[in-house]
Design an enzyme around this catalytic site. Structure first.
Site, PDB file in Angstrom:
ATOM      1  N   LYS A   1       0.854  -1.190   0.000  1.00 17.63           N
ATOM      2  CA  LYS A   1       0.000   0.000   0.000  1.00 17.63           C
ATOM      3  C   LYS A   1       0.888   1.237   0.000  1.00 17.63           C
ATOM      4  CE  LYS A   1      -3.825   1.872   2.821  1.00 17.63           C
ATOM      5  NZ  LYS A   1      -4.612   1.639   4.050  1.00 17.63           N
TER       6      LYS A   1
ATOM      7  N   LEU B   1      -6.863   8.446   3.551  1.00 18.43           N
ATOM      8  CA  LEU B   1      -7.036   7.050   3.972  1.00 18.43           C
ATOM      9  C   LEU B   1      -8.356   6.798   4.690  1.00 18.43           C
ATOM     10  CD1 LEU B   1      -3.471   6.372   5.486  1.00 18.43           C
ATOM     11  CD2 LEU B   1      -4.215   6.067   3.111  1.00 18.43           C
TER      12      LEU B   1
ATOM     13  N   SER C   1      -9.274   1.548   2.958  1.00 17.43           N
ATOM     14  CA  SER C   1      -8.431   2.386   2.133  1.00 17.43           C
ATOM     15  C   SER C   1      -7.328   1.600   1.405  1.00 17.43           C
ATOM     16  CB  SER C   1      -7.771   3.466   3.008  1.00 17.43           C
ATOM     17  OG  SER C   1      -6.939   2.890   4.019  1.00 17.43           O
TER      18      SER C   1
ATOM     19  N   ILE D   1      -7.337   1.090  10.221  1.00 24.07           N
ATOM     20  CA  ILE D   1      -7.697   1.852  11.409  1.00 24.07           C
ATOM     21  C   ILE D   1      -9.198   1.838  11.645  1.00 24.07           C
ATOM     22  CG2 ILE D   1      -7.962   4.110  10.279  1.00 24.07           C
ATOM     23  CD1 ILE D   1      -6.559   5.344  12.746  1.00 24.07           C
ATOM     24  N   GLY D   2      -9.958   1.382  10.628  1.00 21.55           N
ATOM     25  CA  GLY D   2     -11.404   1.281  10.778  1.00 21.55           C
ATOM     26  C   GLY D   2     -11.991   0.178   9.922  1.00 21.55           C
ATOM     27  N   GLY D   3     -11.096  -0.605   9.294  1.00 19.83           N
ATOM     28  CA  GLY D   3     -11.533  -1.681   8.407  1.00 19.83           C
ATOM     29  C   GLY D   3     -10.772  -1.706   7.103  1.00 19.83           C
ATOM     30  N   SER D   4      -9.686  -0.945   7.001  1.00 20.45           N
ATOM     31  CA  SER D   4      -9.038  -0.694   5.717  1.00 20.45           C
ATOM     32  C   SER D   4      -8.244  -1.851   5.131  1.00 20.45           C
ATOM     33  CB  SER D   4      -8.131   0.537   5.821  1.00 20.45           C
ATOM     34  OG  SER D   4      -8.897   1.702   5.954  1.00 20.45           O
TER      35      SER D   4
END
Length: 566
Positions: free
Chosen positions: A133, A191, A217, A238-241
């Site tokens: 990434k 992101l 992201s 950080i939230g599902g990326s």
């Protein structure tokens, strides 16, 4: 910059990515529009490859290294095959930010020379191409992270001596392990989006259904690996990326607890925010590839190089214990128990996701495992905490980095660039509220020991990754199904199950419309047809070895039930 100048700068960078692709690998004729050709995986992309290239690129990471580490395949032929397929993938779905094929080919040649001289591989990932990434720094390669204002800079800073010389700790570890790095993949600027788009490469489409998103992201990683332009890569979450792009692209991806994989030296949004830490995890077509990469990275003892990495080596004893429980279950003893959560109280799921969960539940019951309905502390609390933490700086970070070029903020970004910054006292209170929620959830998990019949709490939880399969652009409205895991810092994996089918996944005529504030009933069976359907496997904190072992177990078993239902 003026509106014209940031557009021109983004266009120039976009063209430079295409120019870095060798002419022999450029498509001569336009790709049919998505309305005529949704799926560019499988036979479509194979038409541009030789049989040997197809064989190489459709082999998983474990078996690739079995070939390269014994000299049956050269690192060079493997690297060239993946460079070729990655070049094609980008031209099909816009998934690359950086192309450094020539450097990768030189690295592969050096690996072959080393093997010829010493008759042994450089390391456990000898000759394995690995994609990254575009948050990771590699020498001689730019990192834009989707920001126009970062072009020709180091994270937006002009004349920074680290420009072109910095390498992230993960990059250093991968090189030591023998991996060949060859490309960096697309991300949304900031992101903080469940889709991938930016003002450099545009929108990254889902290879299985190009009317839909590849997720975010780490969407470029998901799209590239789905097209087998990479055998495995690394994203951040950080939230599902990591999990969302993996699920949207029929892949496996792990979000480990903070501190297991080194983050040192990687670029990031909201850098310095410590209430919820972004973590790094691998994405791959097979569960065992995740295990392979995870174990290899830990062998480099990242805690000696990253001040936030935990001194926690790979635990073979946990793998053995988990396999023993699986073996007893196969023998007819109910030794494993799993929670099932079909609805988080905020966003009802679409028919393909509901069917995916039914397949998983059928698999669990067929295998004789205990199934427990999951009724935890309200996930709306986790969702509220997540939103406050993402916006605690009032959007200052987002505003600054977008302001370097003057480019606009995408409407999908979850951070408010015109918000109000929290005070230190407010942040402290928020952290206390998060800790209290973590304690409530921990207590609930432990309490399930009373109903599992195994003498232990549930071993893991199955739940959706999102309310929908790979989403219609602009329609990603709820990160709650993945974000609660980040609030808790639990271990979680994306596991592919099936694909949306317009002939099966239909809304019943008498079904009431969901009036929740998070997501409305916008399901379109025709639009979602063919979209990958994944689920989430959640374990407690720092249970990576156990969850990876369970994922390998369920990979075969869920595939069996999915095939039987087809």
């Amino acid at each position: 910059m003026t509106g014209t100048s940031w557009k021109l700068k983004g266009e120039a960078k976009r063209q430079s990515i295409l120019n870095a692709i060798p002419e022999k690998w450029r498509l001569e004729s336009p790709v049919p529009p998505a309305t005529e050709l949704r799926d560019v995986t499988g036979d479509y992309i194979r038409q541009y490859l030789t049989e040997h290239e197809i064989t190489i690129t459709e082999t998983d990471a474990v078996d690739i290294v079995a070939q390269t580490s014994t000299g049956r395949w050269s690192a060079l032929e493997v690297t060239e095959a993946f460079c070729h397929r990655a070049a094609l993938a980008h031209q099909l779905v816009n998934c690359l930010h950086e192309v450094f094929f020539e450097a990768a080919i030189q690295d592969a040649k050096q690996q072959d020379e080393y093997f010829a001289k010493h008759k042994t591989p450089i390391g456990p990932l000898h000759g394995l191409p690995v994609s990254l990434k575009d948050q990771f720094h590699a020498k001689g390669v730019e990192t834009t992270m989707g920001y126009v204002g970062w072009i020709n800079t180091f994270q937006g800073r002009q004349n920074d001596p680290r420009s072109g010389t910095e390498e992230s700790e993960l990059v250093r570890a991968l090189r030591n392990l023998g991996a060949v790095l060859y490309c960096k993949t697309s991300v949304p600027a900031t992101l903080m989006v469940g889709e991938t788009m930016n003002n450099i490469i545009g929108y990254t489409w889902n290879p299985k259904n190009r009317l839909l998103s590849s997720g975010g992201s780490s969407g470029g990683e998901g799209a590239l690996i789905a097209l087998r332009g990479s055998p495995a890569g690394f994203g951040t979450d950080i939230g599902g990326s990591v999990r969302i792009p993996a699920g949207f692209n029929s892949l496996y991806g792990i979000r480990p607890s903070a501190g297991r994989i080194p983050y040192q030296g990687a670029a990031n949004s909201l850098d310095g925010q410590g209430s919820i830490l972004s973590v790094i995890g691998p994405i791959a077509p097979s569960a065992r590839s995740l295990t392979f990469l995870f174990k290899a990275v830990l062998s480099q003892e990242p805690w000696l190089h990253d001040p936030l990495a935990l001194e926690l080596p790979w635990r073979d004893e946990v793998v053995r214990e988990t396999r023993a429980l699986i073996a007893k279950g196969r023998a007819g003893s109910p030794t494993l128990a799993f929670g099932i959560m079909k609805y988080d109280g905020m966003a009802l799921v679409h028919p393909p996701i509901a069917r995916g969960l039914r397949i998983v539940e059928k698999t669990l019951r067929r295998l004789g495992h205990r199934v427990v309905e999951w009724t935890p502390p309200s996930h709306s609390i986790a969702n509220e905490l997540l939103g406050k933490i993402f916006n605690m700086d009032g959007g200052a970070d987002v505003k600054y980095h977008l302001g370097l070029s003057g480019e606009p903020q995408a409407p999908e970004i979850v951070c408010n660039e015109n918000g109000i910054q929290m005070t230190a006292s407010e942040i402290a209170a928020l952290n206390v509220a998060k800790r209290e929620y973590q304690k409530q959830y921990m207590d609930y998990w432990h309490s399930t020991a009373e109903v599992t019949g195994t003498g232990r709490p549930v071993d893991a939880l199955f739940c959706p990754l999102a309310p929908h399969a790979a989403v219609i652009p602009g329609e990603f409205k709820s990160v709650g199904y993945t974000g609660f895991v980040n609030v808790l810092d639990y271990t979680s994996l994306a596991i592919p199950v099936t694909f949306a089918d317009k002939n099966i996944d239909v809304r019943s005529a008498n079904e009431s419309v969901d009036d929740s504030e998070h997501i409305q009933w916008d399901y379109d069976a025709e639009a979602y047809d063919g979209a990958p359907v994944g689920v989430q496997l959640v374990g407690r904190r720092l249970q990576e070895e156990k969850m990876l072992t369970l994922a390998e177990y369920f990979e075969e078993e869920i595939a069996r039930d999915t095939k039987e239902r087809a």
